[in-house]
Design a protein around this motif. Structure first.
Motif, short mmCIF file in Angstrom:
data_model
loop_
_atom_site.label_atom_id
_atom_site.label_comp_id
_atom_site.label_asym_id
_atom_site.label_seq_id
_atom_site.Cartn_x
_atom_site.Cartn_y
_atom_site.Cartn_z
N ARG A 1 0.81 -1.22 0.00
CA ARG A 1 0.00 0.00 0.00
C ARG A 1 0.85 1.28 0.00
NH1 ARG A 1 -5.01 0.24 3.75
NH2 ARG A 1 -5.70 -1.23 2.20
N PRO A 2 1.95 1.38 0.77
CA PRO A 2 2.74 2.62 0.73
C PRO A 2 3.31 2.91 -0.67
CG PRO A 2 3.30 1.37 2.68
CD PRO A 2 2.43 0.48 1.83
N GLN A 3 3.77 1.87 -1.37
CA GLN A 3 4.28 2.08 -2.72
C GLN A 3 3.13 2.43 -3.67
OE1 GLN A 3 6.54 -1.28 -4.09
NE2 GLN A 3 8.23 -0.90 -2.67
N ARG A 4 2.01 1.75 -3.52
CA ARG A 4 0.85 2.00 -4.38
C ARG A 4 0.37 3.44 -4.20
NH1 ARG A 4 -1.91 -2.43 -3.06
NH2 ARG A 4 -3.26 -1.41 -1.58
N ALA A 5 0.38 3.94 -2.96
CA ALA A 5 -0.06 5.32 -2.70
C ALA A 5 0.85 6.33 -3.40
CB ALA A 5 -0.08 5.58 -1.19
N VAL A 6 2.16 6.06 -3.40
CA VAL A 6 3.10 6.96 -4.07
C VAL A 6 2.86 6.93 -5.58
CG1 VAL A 6 5.53 7.33 -4.62
CG2 VAL A 6 4.84 6.94 -2.26
N GLU B 1 4.74 17.62 -3.45
CA GLU B 1 3.32 17.53 -3.13
C GLU B 1 2.95 16.13 -2.64
OE1 GLU B 1 1.46 20.75 -6.31
OE2 GLU B 1 1.89 18.70 -6.97
N THR B 2 3.53 15.11 -3.24
CA THR B 2 3.29 13.73 -2.81
C THR B 2 3.80 13.54 -1.39
OG1 THR B 2 3.40 12.91 -5.07
CG2 THR B 2 3.75 11.30 -3.33
N ALA B 3 5.00 14.04 -1.12
CA ALA B 3 5.57 13.92 0.22
C ALA B 3 4.67 14.59 1.25
CB ALA B 3 6.98 14.52 0.25
N ALA B 4 4.19 15.78 0.92
CA ALA B 4 3.31 16.50 1.85
C ALA B 4 1.98 15.77 2.03
CB ALA B 4 3.06 17.92 1.35
N ALA B 5 1.42 15.27 0.93
CA ALA B 5 0.12 14.57 1.02
C ALA B 5 0.20 13.30 1.83
CB ALA B 5 -0.40 14.26 -0.39
N LEU B 6 1.33 12.58 1.72
CA LEU B 6 1.46 11.30 2.42
C LEU B 6 2.19 11.42 3.75
CD1 LEU B 6 2.30 8.99 -0.62
CD2 LEU B 6 0.09 9.36 0.49
N GLY B 7 2.72 12.60 4.05
CA GLY B 7 3.41 12.79 5.33
C GLY B 7 4.74 12.05 5.40
N ILE B 8 5.46 11.99 4.27
CA ILE B 8 6.76 11.33 4.22
C ILE B 8 7.76 12.29 3.57
CG2 ILE B 8 5.84 8.97 4.18
CD1 ILE B 8 6.08 8.96 1.16
N VAL C 1 9.58 9.31 -1.04
CA VAL C 1 8.73 9.28 -2.23
C VAL C 1 9.52 8.74 -3.41
CG1 VAL C 1 7.51 10.71 -3.94
CG2 VAL C 1 7.19 11.14 -1.49
N LYS C 2 10.72 9.27 -3.61
CA LYS C 2 11.55 8.85 -4.75
C LYS C 2 11.91 7.37 -4.67
CE LYS C 2 13.52 13.44 -5.34
NZ LYS C 2 14.73 14.26 -5.20
N SER C 3 12.30 6.92 -3.48
CA SER C 3 12.71 5.51 -3.37
C SER C 3 11.52 4.57 -3.53
CB SER C 3 13.44 5.24 -2.05
OG SER C 3 12.59 5.41 -0.95
N ARG C 4 10.37 4.92 -2.94
CA ARG C 4 9.18 4.07 -3.10
C ARG C 4 8.71 4.03 -4.55
NH1 ARG C 4 5.43 5.51 2.21
NH2 ARG C 4 6.87 4.62 3.74
N LEU C 5 8.77 5.18 -5.21
CA LEU C 5 8.36 5.22 -6.61
C LEU C 5 9.30 4.38 -7.47
CD1 LEU C 5 6.40 6.32 -8.73
CD2 LEU C 5 7.94 8.28 -8.99
N SER C 6 10.59 4.51 -7.23
CA SER C 6 11.57 3.75 -7.99
C SER C 6 11.36 2.25 -7.82
CB SER C 6 12.99 4.13 -7.56
OG SER C 6 13.94 3.35 -8.20
N ARG C 7 11.20 1.82 -6.57
CA ARG C 7 10.98 0.38 -6.31
C ARG C 7 9.66 -0.09 -6.91
NH1 ARG C 7 12.63 1.50 -0.47
NH2 ARG C 7 14.89 1.33 -0.58
#
Length: 174
Positions: A125-130, A143-150, A155-161
């Motif tokens: 779910r955390p990767q899917r949310a990113v 904006e993604t970092a702010a929306a998800l509180g990370i 954000v970059k590492s979760r998106l890459s993976r």
């Protein structure tokens, strides 16, 4: 009563109505987009609808503060995701283990889209949310970092993976 700079008196009700109209425009412009993002992230249309409705209701009650945010739609998405996460926790406490139902792809959708949705659904779910924030909602990294509180790095590492996992999964599914 408030007095505007032109000397014309304006009632509190008119000012509130203008704010409500502002929210109505925000709702019309973003409700479907936030719903789709939640549906992809949560993999349940019914839960996404409830989460979006709850998040929009909370945005409405806090509209003067929410409209000042850099990304009100991102805030609504995050509130909906948090609400759904709380709902899942409550359901898991109340349900017997192993009674979760898998959600099939929507009827009438092209087979490639179903395969892609199934691969996306396999992501944590955390990767899917990113992925949803960055690609479906087209939010920036910040904006993604702010929306998800990370952090932005997370954000970059979760998106890459997530994208690497999706590429592998889609190659295997072909």
């Amino acid at each position: 009563m408030r007095v505007t700079t032109g000397g014309v008196a304006e009632s509190e009700e008119a000012a509130e109505a203008a704010g409500e109209g502002d929210f109505e425009a925000f709702y019309r412009a973003n409700a479907d987009r936030v719903y789709r993002a939640l549906a992809v992230t949560l993999r349940r249309d019914d839960l996404a609808g409830e989460a979006m409705a709850e998040a929009m209701a909370r945005a409405y009650t806090r509209w003067p503060a929410v409209r000042e945010l850099d990304n009100p739609a991102g805030w609504v998405f995050r509130v909906g995701l948090n609400w759904a996460t709380s709902w899942w926790r409550k359901v898991r406490r109340e349900r017997a283990p192993g009674s979760d139902d898998d959600v099939a792809g929507p009827p009438g959708v092209a087979e490639d889209a179903v395969v892609a949705e199934q691969c996306l659904a396999r992501l944590p779910r955390p990767q899917r949310a990113v992925v949803v924030c960055r690609i479906l909602l087209d939010l920036s990294t910040a904006e993604t970092a702010a929306a998800l509180g990370i952090s932005e790095g997370t954000v970059k590492s979760r998106l890459s993976r997530a994208l690497a996992d999706l590429r592998r999964a889609l190659r295997v599914e072909e």
